[in-house]
Design a protein around this motif. Structure first.
Motif, PDB file in Angstrom:
ATOM      1  N   ALA A  84      61.121  36.488  93.228  1.00  0.00           N
ATOM      2  CA  ALA A  84      61.112  35.251  92.441  1.00  0.00           C
ATOM      3  C   ALA A  84      61.163  35.547  90.945  1.00  0.00           C
ATOM      4  CB  ALA A  84      59.873  34.429  92.774  1.00  0.00           C
ATOM      5  N   SER A  85      60.465  36.577  90.498  1.00  0.00           N
ATOM      6  CA  SER A  85      60.474  36.921  89.077  1.00  0.00           C
ATOM      7  C   SER A  85      61.852  37.391  88.637  1.00  0.00           C
ATOM      8  CB  SER A  85      59.435  38.012  88.797  1.00  0.00           C
ATOM      9  OG  SER A  85      58.122  37.538  89.054  1.00  0.00           O
ATOM     10  N   GLY A  86      62.528  38.167  89.481  1.00  0.00           N
ATOM     11  CA  GLY A  86      63.880  38.605  89.161  1.00  0.00           C
ATOM     12  C   GLY A  86      64.837  37.427  89.063  1.00  0.00           C
ATOM     13  N   MET A  87      64.692  36.459  89.958  1.00  0.00           N
ATOM     14  CA  MET A  87      65.536  35.269  89.924  1.00  0.00           C
ATOM     15  C   MET A  87      65.287  34.475  88.648  1.00  0.00           C
ATOM     16  SD  MET A  87      65.177  34.081  93.922  1.00  0.00           S
ATOM     17  CE  MET A  87      66.117  32.561  93.700  1.00  0.00           C
ATOM     18  N   TRP A  88      64.010  34.318  88.280  1.00  0.00           N
ATOM     19  CA  TRP A  88      63.678  33.559  87.069  1.00  0.00           C
ATOM     20  C   TRP A  88      64.255  34.205  85.827  1.00  0.00           C
ATOM     21  CZ3 TRP A  88      60.060  35.030  83.104  1.00  0.00           C
ATOM     22  CH2 TRP A  88      59.865  34.038  82.133  1.00  0.00           C
ATOM     23  N   ARG A  89      64.131  35.514  85.732  1.00  0.00           N
ATOM     24  CA  ARG A  89      64.681  36.214  84.561  1.00  0.00           C
ATOM     25  C   ARG A  89      66.194  36.029  84.476  1.00  0.00           C
ATOM     26  NH1 ARG A  89      60.718  40.070  86.053  1.00  0.00           N
ATOM     27  NH2 ARG A  89      62.260  41.225  87.290  1.00  0.00           N
ATOM     28  N   ALA A  90      66.859  36.052  85.634  1.00  0.00           N
ATOM     29  CA  ALA A  90      68.308  35.864  85.640  1.00  0.00           C
ATOM     30  C   ALA A  90      68.687  34.453  85.187  1.00  0.00           C
ATOM     31  CB  ALA A  90      68.863  36.130  87.035  1.00  0.00           C
ATOM     32  N   VAL A  91      67.992  33.454  85.698  1.00  0.00           N
ATOM     33  CA  VAL A  91      68.276  32.064  85.322  1.00  0.00           C
ATOM     34  C   VAL A  91      67.982  31.842  83.845  1.00  0.00           C
ATOM     35  CG1 VAL A  91      67.624  29.659  85.690  1.00  0.00           C
ATOM     36  CG2 VAL A  91      67.885  31.190  87.648  1.00  0.00           C
ATOM     37  N   ARG A  92      66.848  32.344  83.398  1.00  0.00           N
ATOM     38  CA  ARG A  92      66.435  32.128  82.013  1.00  0.00           C
ATOM     39  C   ARG A  92      67.376  32.805  81.026  1.00  0.00           C
ATOM     40  NH1 ARG A  92      62.716  34.434  78.303  1.00  0.00           N
ATOM     41  NH2 ARG A  92      61.634  32.821  77.078  1.00  0.00           N
ATOM     42  N   ALA A  93      68.016  33.890  81.457  1.00  0.00           N
ATOM     43  CA  ALA A  93      68.943  34.603  80.577  1.00  0.00           C
ATOM     44  C   ALA A  93      70.246  33.845  80.372  1.00  0.00           C
ATOM     45  CB  ALA A  93      69.231  35.989  81.151  1.00  0.00           C
ATOM     46  N   HIS A  94      70.500  32.827  81.207  1.00  0.00           N
ATOM     47  CA  HIS A  94      71.757  32.079  81.120  1.00  0.00           C
ATOM     48  C   HIS A  94      71.466  30.574  81.132  1.00  0.00           C
ATOM     49  CE1 HIS A  94      73.815  35.875  81.866  1.00  0.00           C
ATOM     50  NE2 HIS A  94      72.987  36.072  82.874  1.00  0.00           N
ATOM     51  N   PRO A  95      70.801  30.071  80.090  1.00  0.00           N
ATOM     52  CA  PRO A  95      70.368  28.668  80.086  1.00  0.00           C
ATOM     53  C   PRO A  95      71.504  27.660  80.201  1.00  0.00           C
ATOM     54  CG  PRO A  95      70.117  29.649  77.906  1.00  0.00           C
ATOM     55  CD  PRO A  95      70.407  30.764  78.850  1.00  0.00           C
ATOM     56  N   ASN A  96      72.683  27.987  79.668  1.00  0.00           N
ATOM     57  CA  ASN A  96      73.792  27.034  79.753  1.00  0.00           C
ATOM     58  C   ASN A  96      74.280  26.824  81.179  1.00  0.00           C
ATOM     59  OD1 ASN A  96      73.815  26.645  76.998  1.00  0.00           O
ATOM     60  ND2 ASN A  96      75.447  28.115  76.598  1.00  0.00           N
ATOM     61  N   ALA A  97      73.947  27.751  82.061  1.00  0.00           N
ATOM     62  CA  ALA A  97      74.397  27.644  83.452  1.00  0.00           C
ATOM     63  C   ALA A  97      73.418  26.882  84.335  1.00  0.00           C
ATOM     64  CB  ALA A  97      74.624  29.041  84.038  1.00  0.00           C
ATOM     65  N   ILE A  98      72.229  26.562  83.832  1.00  0.00           N
ATOM     66  CA  ILE A  98      71.207  25.943  84.669  1.00  0.00           C
ATOM     67  C   ILE A  98      71.666  24.625  85.295  1.00  0.00           C
ATOM     68  CG2 ILE A  98      68.918  24.860  84.635  1.00  0.00           C
ATOM     69  CD1 ILE A  98      67.994  27.086  82.797  1.00  0.00           C
ATOM     70  N   PRO A  99      72.324  23.710  84.558  1.00  0.00           N
ATOM     71  CA  PRO A  99      72.772  22.467  85.218  1.00  0.00           C
ATOM     72  C   PRO A  99      73.658  22.736  86.431  1.00  0.00           C
ATOM     73  CG  PRO A  99      72.946  22.257  82.833  1.00  0.00           C
ATOM     74  CD  PRO A  99      72.632  23.692  83.111  1.00  0.00           C
ATOM     75  N   LEU A 100      74.461  23.776  86.360  1.00  0.00           N
ATOM     76  CA  LEU A 100      75.335  24.125  87.480  1.00  0.00           C
ATOM     77  C   LEU A 100      74.529  24.691  88.639  1.00  0.00           C
ATOM     78  CD1 LEU A 100      78.350  24.006  88.083  1.00  0.00           C
ATOM     79  CD2 LEU A 100      78.547  26.352  87.237  1.00  0.00           C
ATOM     80  N   LEU A 101      73.554  25.507  88.341  1.00  0.00           N
ATOM     81  CA  LEU A 101      72.715  26.088  89.390  1.00  0.00           C
ATOM     82  C   LEU A 101      71.942  25.014  90.141  1.00  0.00           C
ATOM     83  CD1 LEU A 101      71.232  29.133  87.431  1.00  0.00           C
ATOM     84  CD2 LEU A 101      73.080  29.180  89.109  1.00  0.00           C
ATOM     85  N   LEU A 102      71.595  23.938  89.443  1.00  0.00           N
ATOM     86  CA  LEU A 102      70.811  22.866  90.060  1.00  0.00           C
ATOM     87  C   LEU A 102      71.652  21.919  90.904  1.00  0.00           C
ATOM     88  CD1 LEU A 102      68.502  21.928  87.049  1.00  0.00           C
ATOM     89  CD2 LEU A 102      67.831  23.128  89.131  1.00  0.00           C
ATOM     90  N   THR A 103      72.959  21.917  90.703  1.00  0.00           N
ATOM     91  CA  THR A 103      73.784  20.892  91.356  1.00  0.00           C
ATOM     92  C   THR A 103      74.885  21.438  92.252  1.00  0.00           C
ATOM     93  OG1 THR A 103      75.254  20.792  89.409  1.00  0.00           O
ATOM     94  CG2 THR A 103      73.409  19.240  89.478  1.00  0.00           C
ATOM     95  N   ARG A 104      75.207  22.720  92.152  1.00  0.00           N
ATOM     96  CA  ARG A 104      76.343  23.238  92.905  1.00  0.00           C
ATOM     97  C   ARG A 104      75.893  23.961  94.163  1.00  0.00           C
ATOM     98  NH1 ARG A 104      79.839  27.337  94.065  1.00  0.00           N
ATOM     99  NH2 ARG A 104      82.069  26.839  93.909  1.00  0.00           N
TER     100      ARG A 104
END
Length: 221
Positions: A84-104
């Motif tokens: 989970a920590s590895g996933m969070w670091r990856a998501v946090r490193a690419h904030p502009n991609a978060i809307p896509l991660l939440l919907t795709r």
């Protein structure tokens, strides 16, 4: 005999994610990706299936940056914490991609491998069937949601902001109406996002562990 492939999936993925990191999701087009790779837009159509394909490159790129644990921990909770920590670091490193991660909805192997790593830790903790599904939703949703809260919550920073400015705004709120917001703003000023995430993740894991002990005392240690 077919012509050799000019670009690898990894090259396309990394270039697409770089565009989104630098300029946002709207900037990612076939033409922009082609320019990044030094080729023509029509060449990209040989690799990518329109908008859905571009979006898939971005999500794949984010999850590819999350390390997959290859060692099984003695305690499933430690393994879950690492994944989970590895996933969070990856998501946090690419904030502009978060809307896509939440919907795709994504079915590429990189994304599936991350999901399976998370599920593997939970299964070792005794979760199965509906309980496994609920726990998986809880942890994966927590990871992306926590990263999103840094961008969109009342304590989030803008490009023009800093933590001192946010704290000043919170301190200016009437304390009788917003005592909680003022208290967490003070706490945020004295800690770090990593410390916040670690503490919150421990709360989630404690809840999961307690649930399994209550349902099956012999299932976890």
């Amino acid at each position: 005999m077919p012509a050799p492939r000019k670009f690898t999936h990894e090259q396309l993925r990394d270039a697409a994610l770089a565009i989104v990191d630098e300029q946002g999701l709207d900037a990612l087009t076939m033409r922009a990706l082609a320019a990044r790779l030094g080729t023509g837009a029509m060449t990209i159509y040989n690799y990518v299936d329109r908008r859905d394909g571009l979006d898939g490159l971005v999500t794949s790129g984010v999850w590819a940056s999350a390390p997959l644990s290859t060692d099984r921990h003695a305690d499933w909770r430690d393994e879950l914490r690492e994944v989970a920590s590895g996933m969070w670091r990856a998501v946090r490193a690419h904030p502009n991609a978060i809307p896509l991660l939440l919907t795709r909805r994504t079915m590429d192997l990189t994304t599936l491998d991350q999901a399976e790593a998370l599920l593997g830790a939970l299964r070792r903790g005794g979760f199965g069937g509906f309980a496994l599904l609920a726990a998986f939703r809880a942890v994966s949703g927590f990871v992306t949601g926590f990263a999103q809260a840094e961008l969109a919550g009342p304590l989030s920073l803008t490009k023009e902001d800093n933590l001192a400015a946010v704290l000043a705004r919170m301190r200016a709120l009437p304390i009788g109406r917003y005592p909680g917001l003022r208290e967490v703003a003070e706490a945020a000023a004295a800690t770090s996002p990593t410390a916040e995430f670690t503490e919150a993740l421990d709360l989630v894991i404690t809840g999961l562990s307690t649930t399994r002990r209550a349902e099956s005392p012999d299932s976890v240690c």
